[in-house]
Design an enzyme around this catalytic site. Structure first.
Site, PDB file in Angstrom:
ATOM      1  N   LYS A  43       0.845  -1.200   0.000  1.00 19.43           N
ATOM      2  CA  LYS A  43       0.000   0.000   0.000  1.00 19.43           C
ATOM      3  C   LYS A  43       0.880   1.249   0.000  1.00 19.43           C
ATOM      4  CE  LYS A  43      -3.378   2.449   2.720  1.00 19.43           C
ATOM      5  NZ  LYS A  43      -4.317   2.491   3.830  1.00 19.43           N
ATOM      6  N   GLU A  55      10.618  -4.745   4.466  1.00 21.06           N
ATOM      7  CA  GLU A  55      10.687  -6.149   4.056  1.00 21.06           C
ATOM      8  C   GLU A  55      10.329  -6.306   2.578  1.00 21.06           C
ATOM      9  OE1 GLU A  55       9.099  -4.896   6.722  1.00 21.06           O
ATOM     10  OE2 GLU A  55       8.870  -6.377   8.307  1.00 21.06           O
ATOM     11  N   GLY A 110      -4.645  -1.487   5.100  1.00 18.57           N
ATOM     12  CA  GLY A 110      -3.832  -2.633   4.692  1.00 18.57           C
ATOM     13  C   GLY A 110      -4.507  -3.962   4.970  1.00 18.57           C
ATOM     14  N   ARG A 111      -5.038  -4.133   6.185  1.00 18.71           N
ATOM     15  CA  ARG A 111      -5.614  -5.430   6.546  1.00 18.71           C
ATOM     16  C   ARG A 111      -7.008  -5.636   5.947  1.00 18.71           C
ATOM     17  NH1 ARG A 111      -4.518  -2.122  10.568  1.00 18.71           N
ATOM     18  NH2 ARG A 111      -6.140  -1.232  11.889  1.00 18.71           N
ATOM     19  N   GLU A 148      -4.546  -6.207  15.075  1.00 23.01           N
ATOM     20  CA  GLU A 148      -4.013  -4.922  14.611  1.00 23.01           C
ATOM     21  C   GLU A 148      -5.120  -3.863  14.678  1.00 23.01           C
ATOM     22  OE1 GLU A 148      -0.548  -4.234  11.568  1.00 23.01           O
ATOM     23  OE2 GLU A 148      -2.395  -4.093  10.425  1.00 23.01           O
ATOM     24  N   HIS A 174      -5.313 -32.474  18.118  1.00 22.70           N
ATOM     25  CA  HIS A 174      -4.181 -33.290  18.568  1.00 22.70           C
ATOM     26  C   HIS A 174      -3.064 -32.410  19.097  1.00 22.70           C
ATOM     27  CE1 HIS A 174      -6.082 -36.889  16.991  1.00 22.70           C
ATOM     28  NE2 HIS A 174      -6.569 -36.056  16.082  1.00 22.70           N
ATOM     29  N   LYS A 202       9.466  -0.778  13.957  1.00 24.42           N
ATOM     30  CA  LYS A 202       9.960  -0.482  12.598  1.00 24.42           C
ATOM     31  C   LYS A 202      11.055   0.571  12.670  1.00 24.42           C
ATOM     32  CE  LYS A 202       5.718  -0.987   9.852  1.00 24.42           C
ATOM     33  NZ  LYS A 202       4.758  -0.241   9.046  1.00 24.42           N
TER      34      LYS A 202
HETATM   35  O1  F6P Z   1       3.107  -3.238   9.785  1.00 20.10           O
HETATM   36  C1  F6P Z   1       1.767  -2.974   9.658  1.00 20.10           C
HETATM   37  C2  F6P Z   1       1.323  -2.673   8.273  1.00 20.10           C
HETATM   38  O2  F6P Z   1       1.254  -1.318   8.101  1.00 20.10           O
HETATM   39  C3  F6P Z   1      -0.016  -3.344   7.985  1.00 20.10           C
HETATM   40  O3  F6P Z   1      -1.090  -2.624   8.432  1.00 20.10           O
HETATM   41  C4  F6P Z   1       0.041  -3.514   6.516  1.00 20.10           C
HETATM   42  O4  F6P Z   1      -0.890  -4.450   6.098  1.00 20.10           O
HETATM   43  C5  F6P Z   1       1.470  -3.962   6.348  1.00 20.10           C
HETATM   44  O5  F6P Z   1       2.194  -3.209   7.287  1.00 20.10           O
HETATM   45  C6  F6P Z   1       2.060  -3.778   4.979  1.00 20.10           C
HETATM   46  O6  F6P Z   1       2.076  -2.452   4.581  1.00 20.10           O
HETATM   47  P1  F6P Z   1       2.256  -2.047   3.075  1.00 20.10           P
HETATM   48  O7  F6P Z   1       1.157  -2.670   2.292  1.00 20.10           O
HETATM   49  O8  F6P Z   1       2.215  -0.562   3.043  1.00 20.10           O
HETATM   50  O9  F6P Z   1       3.601  -2.573   2.610  1.00 20.10           O
END
Ligand code: F6P
Length: 537
Positions: A197, A203, A255-256, A341, A372, A501
């Site tokens: 987003k 990462e 994002g979520r 979150e 299990h 972060k």
């Molecule tokens: O670390 C949290 C977050 O901001 C989430 O809410 C989001 O889904 C994820 O990181 C990834 O963010 P982006 O889509 O901006 O890379």
């Protein structure tokens, strides 16, 4: 209402759920159905008084007014000054009115992007794209959090509907993830989707750069097979991805909540535009139900209220989500992000401490595997964990009907066992039948006692189709919304992920230079020095 609910809990604390079933209408009176879904909450201590008080609690918190504000596009995410309109993505497939945000017609923009996604999917799936290269057989979706969990959860869930390229998901900054995903793939027949987003996530960008090097080393025109999904045109351009291969969306989709947005492109490529549209239709059907149904008949509202009853009034700090549907293996992880979150917060909308605390811990695994493992604690542990069972009446494999019958039997047996338990007397009789007696009988019998009276709910559908998956995900989203409104928090920001972060950004150069930062805590410095020494040895 809060105090009234505390009083009701005190008055019913020793209640036996099984005795509530003396009323033969209980199962139907404490369950509800909508568009093929059934939600059964009769195996809980709720009675008419408690349910009425919970519904009054929802009214008091103005769930209805806040729901209207969300669907209208008001900026209810106040700490980020944003509207919350993931529901608009699914309304694209309905006959929704246009919605304007800051002078932009977001429905028209959404429709245009959706059409582009369909066109791109059709071209890639048929082999018409890329024009000057072989057909794409594999897609690598690079993203994390909502830019990974939604697509991967849905991809696994809809496996029987996949007739397009294979999709591989890379999220972790651990190089093992991208290494293993790219292993065996041909850069000439692979498409990389960078899903972010913000297009600023450490990462994702690191994995994307690694994928780019891999692509460049193995093929010509590497950048042609890179697609970006983001709200930031500037950043995708700076990364070198041509605008015609960028699918944008607005910051009103969190994002979520973004699996419904272009972030769902990898899913569309795999299952095709028609199935992807069905997924949206299912979500839209749940939206209409959430908006229209009276509170007592409203599935997301009742799911939220039962959850609040267990967490806030019965004191059960966690809840387990257990899908008896192997293909929902990533649903618990998806719901962990969605719920924790969103509602894992300590302050109210106005910044004051929450009067009644934040949302619960959510965890789970598919059944029967969980039986299990952690079901031991759920049945006999000292913490009561309400279980949310999720199960379909049919599988997709008619030849394997006996498997599905065993799955259903196990699901029903677990909720029944949680409810009934086993008394000391019953345990003794069982052991006597096995020839035990004396002290041995007494000791063994105590280990075989199940207190029972442990609550659970069950969500039932016919078959896990794209439409049903859409309904289910939207159901859980709205549940989280209702819970957040009643707790008085902002379900749509996520400041709690920021500090780590920031600190990681500071530590990356420290690790690279082999020198711990001055302001790091003693333990952090010691660990860092130890890592460096180990790596150098
Ligand atoms: O670390 C949290 C977050 O901001 C989430 O809410 C989001 O889904 C994820 O990181 C990834 O963010 P982006 O889509 O901006 O890379």
């Amino acid at each position: 209402m809060w105090n009234e609910l505390i009083r009701l809990r005190e008055a019913t604390e020793s209640r036996k759920i099984s005795e509530l079933f003396d009323d033969t209408s209980r199962a139907s009176a404490f369950s509800l159905q909508n568009d093929g879904l059934l939600f059964d909450y009769s195996k809980t201590t709720l009675d008419d008084d408690i349910r009425t008080a919970l519904i009054d609690l929802a009214r008091e918190a103005d769930v209805e007014g806040k729901r209207a504000a969300m669907f209208r596009g008001d900026k209810i995410n106040t700490t980020e000054d944003r509207a919350v309109l993931h529901v608009a993505s699914r309304a694209l497939v309905g006959d929704a009115d246009d919605i304007e945000i800051d002078g932009r017609n977001i429905m028209a923009e959404g429709r245009e992007t959706f059409e582009r996604m369909i066109q791109f999917s059709n071209d890639l799936r048929s082999g018409a794209w890329p024009e000057n290269g072989p057909k794409i057989t594999d897609v690598v979706n690079i993203g994390i959090g909502g830019s990974d969990l939604g697509p991967v959860m849905a991809y696994k869930a809809l496996m029987p509907y996949i007739d397009g390229p294979r999709v591989h998901f890379v999220s972790n900054v651990d190089g093992a993830d991208i290494h293993d995903a790219l292993h065996g793939l041909d850069p000439n027949t692979t498409l990389v989707i960078v899903s972010s987003k913000t297009f600023g996530t450490q990462e994702t960008l690191m994995n994307a750069r690694t994928a780019m090097r891999w692509m460049e080393a193995g093929s010509d025109n590497a950048m042609e097979r890179f697609v970006a999904i983001s709200t930031s045109r500037e950043r995708t351009e700076a990364f070198g991805i041509a605008p015609e291969r960028v699918f944008g969306f607005g910051d009103w989709i969190g994002g979520r909540y973004s699996v419904w947005s272009p972030i769902g492109l990898s899913l569309m490529l795999a299952v095709g535009p028609e199935n992807a549209t069905e997924f949206l239709r299912g979500g839209h059907s749940m939206d209409c139900h959430f908006v229209d149904a009276p509170l007592q008949e409203n599935m997301p509202v009742m799911l939220a209220l039962v959850g609040l009853w267990h967490q806030k009034f019965c004191g059960y700090a966690t809840r387990a989500v257990v899908p008896y549907e192997h293909r929902l293996s990533r649903l618990p992880a998806y719901l962990q992000q969605l719920e924790m979150e969103s509602n894992g917060k300590s302050v109210a909308m106005d910044g004051t401490p929450l009067a009644h605390g934040g949302g619960p811990v959510v965890w789970g695994e598919p059944g029967t595997n969980g039986q299990h493992a952690f079901f031991q604690l759920i049945h006999q542990g000292t913490n009561v964990v309400p279980v949310e069972f999720i199960v379909g009446a049919m599988g997709h494999e008619p030849d394997l009907r006996e498997h599905h019958e065993a799955l259903l039997a196990n699901c029903l047996a677990q909720s029944e066992a949680l409810l009934k338990g086993r008394t000391l007397e019953e345990a003794r009789n069982q052991l006597i039948g096995q020839g035990k007696s004396g002290d041995e009988l007494e000791v063994l019998a105590r280990h075989r006692v199940f207190s029972g009276n442990r609550p659970s709910t069950t969500l039932v559908y016919k078959k896990l189709t794209p439409y049903v998956l859409g309904q289910m995900i939207a159901l859980y989203e709205h549940r989280v919304f209702v819970e957040g409104v009643i707790l008085g928090l902002n379900s749509f920001d996520q400041w709690g992920v920021e500090l780590g972060k920031e600190l990681a950004d500071g530590l990356v150069p420290a690790i690279a230079s082999g020198k711990a930062p001055e302001n790091a805590n003693g333990s952090t410095r010691m660990l860092l020095e130890h890592f460096l020494a180990l790596a150098a040895s």
